[in-house]
Design a protein around this motif. Structure first.
Motif, PDB file in Angstrom:
ATOM      1  N   THR A 105      -8.075  -1.460  -2.460  1.00 41.79           N
ATOM      2  CA  THR A 105      -9.872  -1.105  -3.045  1.00 41.79           C
ATOM      3  C   THR A 105      -9.718  -0.651  -4.551  1.00 41.79           C
ATOM      4  OG1 THR A 105      -9.716   0.601  -1.799  1.00 41.79           O
ATOM      5  CG2 THR A 105     -11.220  -1.284  -1.288  1.00 41.79           C
ATOM      6  N   PRO A 106     -10.160  -0.421  -5.329  1.00 38.85           N
ATOM      7  CA  PRO A 106     -10.172  -0.075  -6.986  1.00 38.85           C
ATOM      8  C   PRO A 106     -10.083   2.102  -6.672  1.00 38.85           C
ATOM      9  CG  PRO A 106     -11.640  -1.137  -6.893  1.00 38.85           C
ATOM     10  CD  PRO A 106     -11.087  -1.424  -6.079  1.00 38.85           C
ATOM     11  N   THR A 152      -7.265 -12.365  -3.163  1.00 36.16           N
ATOM     12  CA  THR A 152      -8.137 -12.115  -3.607  1.00 36.16           C
ATOM     13  C   THR A 152      -7.247 -11.433  -5.425  1.00 36.16           C
ATOM     14  OG1 THR A 152      -8.930 -10.835  -1.707  1.00 36.16           O
ATOM     15  CG2 THR A 152      -8.407  -9.385  -4.169  1.00 36.16           C
ATOM     16  N   ALA A 202      -6.823   2.430  -5.130  1.00 42.18           N
ATOM     17  CA  ALA A 202      -5.988   2.891  -4.218  1.00 42.18           C
ATOM     18  C   ALA A 202      -4.717   2.979  -4.807  1.00 42.18           C
ATOM     19  CB  ALA A 202      -6.061   1.587  -3.553  1.00 42.18           C
ATOM     20  N   LEU A 216      -5.495  -8.926  -7.816  1.00 39.95           N
ATOM     21  CA  LEU A 216      -6.085  -7.568  -8.568  1.00 39.95           C
ATOM     22  C   LEU A 216      -5.406  -7.145 -10.099  1.00 39.95           C
ATOM     23  CD1 LEU A 216      -4.160  -6.001  -5.316  1.00 39.95           C
ATOM     24  CD2 LEU A 216      -6.658  -6.428  -5.571  1.00 39.95           C
ATOM     25  N   ALA A 276     -10.354  -5.463  -8.298  1.00 35.64           N
ATOM     26  CA  ALA A 276      -9.755  -5.985  -7.391  1.00 35.64           C
ATOM     27  C   ALA A 276     -11.034  -7.290  -6.768  1.00 35.64           C
ATOM     28  CB  ALA A 276      -9.987  -5.697  -5.706  1.00 35.64           C
ATOM     29  N   THR A 277     -10.641  -9.074  -7.530  1.00 33.19           N
ATOM     30  CA  THR A 277     -11.626  -9.972  -6.933  1.00 33.19           C
ATOM     31  C   THR A 277     -10.768 -10.849  -6.149  1.00 33.19           C
ATOM     32  OG1 THR A 277     -11.516  -9.395  -9.549  1.00 33.19           O
ATOM     33  CG2 THR A 277     -12.836 -11.346  -9.285  1.00 33.19           C
ATOM     34  N   PHE A 278     -12.640 -11.454  -5.284  1.00 29.00           N
ATOM     35  CA  PHE A 278     -11.954 -11.847  -3.908  1.00 29.00           C
ATOM     36  C   PHE A 278     -12.591 -12.995  -4.547  1.00 29.00           C
ATOM     37  CE2 PHE A 278     -14.427 -13.577  -0.920  1.00 29.00           C
ATOM     38  CZ  PHE A 278     -13.111 -14.139   0.446  1.00 29.00           C
ATOM     39  N   ASP A 296      -6.716  -6.075   1.828  1.00 33.70           N
ATOM     40  CA  ASP A 296      -8.341  -4.718   2.361  1.00 33.70           C
ATOM     41  C   ASP A 296      -7.934  -4.021   2.091  1.00 33.70           C
ATOM     42  OD1 ASP A 296      -9.981  -6.954   3.514  1.00 33.70           O
ATOM     43  OD2 ASP A 296      -9.368  -6.863   6.036  1.00 33.70           O
ATOM     44  N   THR A 307       1.021  -1.176   0.064  1.00 33.76           N
ATOM     45  CA  THR A 307      -0.227   0.227   0.253  1.00 33.76           C
ATOM     46  C   THR A 307       0.817   0.736   0.078  1.00 33.76           C
ATOM     47  OG1 THR A 307      -1.560  -1.619   1.742  1.00 33.76           O
ATOM     48  CG2 THR A 307      -1.948   1.465   1.046  1.00 33.76           C
ATOM     49  N   SER A 316      -6.208 -12.683   0.909  1.00 39.49           N
ATOM     50  CA  SER A 316      -7.063 -11.789   0.608  1.00 39.49           C
ATOM     51  C   SER A 316      -7.376 -10.284   2.267  1.00 39.49           C
ATOM     52  CB  SER A 316      -8.734 -12.352   1.157  1.00 39.49           C
ATOM     53  OG  SER A 316      -8.448 -13.269  -0.310  1.00 39.49           O
TER      54      SER A 316
END
Lengths: 305, 368
Positions: free
Chosen positions: B348-349, B323, B351, B325, B316-318, B345, B302, B341
């Protein structure tokens, strides 16, 4: 008491709306069925009435008794049946391996074989028999050759092989159509390869796997061919042989009632023969289909794992 | 089930058992008109091994299997089962069991009759046939189905019977031609495990054709990846995944990113701000290349910093425990990255994050 009177009210909780039937009655279908039945049954019934009604004596089965006593009828019917069986045997021997080979090895030839097999359907029997007559007229020219004996055998009055050969050609469209349908219904290539991988030879595979899977198609083709032979008139008459159809026409010239009685008897015999053939050859498949139908019904109620 | 399998092996001394036989394909070539289906295929399969032939449609895997089975003849090359050259031996004399893609049970025969068919051909007595059929049907988990016709069985059950039928003749080897492709996902998974279990129990050499990489990777001892009639790589599943030798294998097996890089001295490549050793063919220094990196071979942090390349999360696909990305780097390259996953957290799209590769040898391909 109150509770007892309540029960009937619960049962009639979904009252039928007046004037709206739950399901429309199939009047149209019944009418079509009735017309079709009349179309087929009226001539049969009229023929039957003609054979048993004697204007002088009333109801009599004399025509039938005479027909059964008549040696000509038995001989001609026997000849027709033998010709029919020989035609079916020869046709199947010719067509089953051919169709299997074309399906497995030469699929590009399928259209060619189809066209060839359909030719007898569009060619009038009289044209076919004209050609056959010409060939048979060569007999005198061949008197001094070994082929003469073969020509003699071809038109032996007791069992004219030439009729079997011509009828086999005429039965090709029926055999082709039936076998083609049967072959398209099974994955023949995979079945043959499965059999071969398990050690079976090609003839063994044909007998143990291919033919049993084609049985409904074979029976269907055989039944159609047999029916065609039993009713064929033109070729036999022009070539001068007297199978059942020709005998009937000849008898009809001087004894109409006997001729129609023979036709009625032949109808029964033909039906019986076809029924026998269908039962003998298709018994196991019928059971299988019945099982399958039952299974399908069952499957609607359960999930298969 | 284990008890049953043991019984079968004891009762069948002629069975290949744990030994099995080896298979060698030498320079197999096969053309259909102008199309070359096999272009000099060489492959050695050890006794008792399960090898999956994997590749896209038209790569020649089915042709190879059909040549092994004897349904096709190679134009050139040879095929040896054990030490026997069977190149010219007809299919019915090869002693090879085969399970087909489409349901191949004989529709007019019951399950028991299907299983006993090969024995009937071999003129085995009726009593022995019945006993063997019963034994095999039990082995594949279908006891009591002897009298069922194929149409009374589900797809999965039919393929089990087909497997029992192929094993009934005690074949020298087993060929499986996409036997699971017609089945639904749940049955496929179940049957795949059962086939592998049986293969291991019987120790039978098996060749398995599939276009499903998950199936190949989960079942096979080795996976042979084919392309254009040739063998690209044949290796154990983990080796194939971890160390693919060609870009085709790398991309065909699993998911792969193609990221821009530049070749540096000493057989290294610079990608996402890091220098990584090049595995396999390496173009000259200074050349621009595409670097092949697995989604799990990328680290995502991050925020942005100097170590690595800044990127933005697009999607982002769980996927449960992980996950996936979809990221776009600031230089415009797109990359997929898989991370646990619980670490994703905050990603997210939209970020911002930093992308770096794991320190592992990588495959490169010259940029087009």
């Amino acid at each position: 008491m109150a509770g007892m009177t309540a029960t009937p009210r619960t049962r009639t909780a979904t009252p039928r709306q007046p004037g709206r039937p739950l399901r429309s009655r199939p009047y149209g279908s019944v009418l079509v069925l009735l017309l079709a039945a009349l179309y087929f049954l009226v001539p049969v019934a009229a023929s039957l009435w003609f054979t048993v009604d004697d204007p002088g004596k009333g109801l009599t089965f004399g025509a039938y008794a005479k027909g059964l006593r008549d040696g000509g009828m038995a001989t001609s019917l026997g000849l027709s049946v033998r010709l029919g069986l020989a035609t079916v045997a020869l046709g199947l021997l010719l067509m089953v391996p051919t169709m299997v080979v074309v399906t497995l090895r030469l699929p590009k030839l399928r259209r060619v074989v189809e066209v060839l097999c359909m030719v007898p359907l569009i060619m009038p029997p009289i044209a076919l028999v004209a050609g056959v007559s010409t060939v048979l007229s060569w007999e005198d020219d061949l008197r001094t050759t070994p082929l003469w004996g073969t020509f003699q055998a071809l038109h032996d009055k007791n069992f004219p092989l030439v009729l079997v050969l011509v009828y086999t050609v005429m039965s090709l469209p029926f055999l082709y159509r039936s076998l083609d349908g049967g072959l398209r219904a099974v994955d023949l290539k995979t079945l043959v390869e499965a059999s071969r991988s398990l050690g079976a030879s090609r003839p063994g595979t044909l007998c143990r796997v291919v033919v049993p899977n084609l049985r409904p198609a074979i029976v269907s083709g055989a039944v159609l061919s047999l029916a065609m032979v039993l009713g064929e008139f033109t070729v036999a008459n022009v070539l001068g042989f007297e199978p059942f159809s020709v005998w009937m026409v000849h008898v009809g010239e001087y004894e109409a009632q006997l001729s129609v009685a023979a036709a009625m008897l032949s109808l029964l015999i033909t039906w019986g023969l076809l029924l026998l053939l269908t039962n003998l050859a298709g018994g196991r498949n019928r059971n299988r289909n019945r099982d399958r139908d039952r299974n399908r019904t069952g499957n609607r109620r359960r999930t298969t794992v | 089930m284990t008890t049953t399998a043991t019984t079968v092996q004891q009762a069948t001394p002629a069975s290949p058992g744990a030994g099995g036989v080896g298979l060698r394909l030498r320079g197999l070539r096969r053309s259909f008109g102008a199309t070359t289906a096999l272009d000099g295929l060489d492959l050695d399969i050890a006794p008792g091994e399960l090898v999956a032939l994997l590749g896209p449609s038209g790569c020649g895997k089915t042709t190879a299997l059909r040549i092994i089975a004897g349904f096709e003849t190679a134009d050139t090359g040879e095929l040896l089962i054990g030490d026997e050259d069977v190149t010219a031996v007809p299919a019915n004399r090869r002693d090879i069991g085969m399970v087909f893609q489409s349901y191949s049970l004989f529709p007019t025969m019951t399950a028991a009759e299907n299983v006993a068919y090969g024995l009937r051909v071999r003129k085995v007595s009726k009593a022995e046939r019945a006993a063997r059929a019963e034994e095999l049907l039990e082995l594949v988990g279908l006891p009591g189905r002897e009298k069922h016709y194929p149409h009374q069985l589900s797809g999965g059950q039919q393929q089990r019977v087909a497997l029992a039928r192929a094993l009934a003749i005690r074949p020298r080897m087993l060929l499986l031609d996409e036997p699971l492709s017609a089945l639904d996902a749940k049955v496929r998974l179940q049957l795949r495990e059962e086939i592998r279990r049986l293969q291991l129990e019987l120790g039978i050499t098996t060749v398995f054709v599939t276009h499903d990489q998950e199936e190949a990777l989960s079942m096979a001892d080795r996976v042979a990846v084919m392309k254009d009639g040739r063998l690209e790589q044949c290796a154990a599943p983990n080796e194939l995944y971890e160390r693919p030798t060609t870009p085709f294998v790398a991309e065909f097996v699993g998911t792969m990113n193609r990221l821009p890089g530049v070749v540096r001295d000493g057989g290294t490549v610079e990608v996402l701000g890091r220098r990584l050793p090049v595995h396999g063919e390496c173009p000259g220094t200074g050349r621009t290349v595409e670097v092949l990196l697995r989604p799990e071979g990328l680290k995502v942090r991050t925020g942005t910093d100097a170590d690595g390349e800044a990127a933005t999360v697009r999607v982002a696909t769980f996927l449960g425990s992980t996950t996936r990305l979809l990221l776009t780097t600031d230089s415009g390259a797109e990359a997929k990255a898989d991370l646990p996953s619980w670490e994703a957290d905050a990603l997210t799209p939209g970020a911002r994050c930093t992308l770096t590769p794991h320190e592992k040898p990588v495959l490169v391909e010259e940029a087009a």
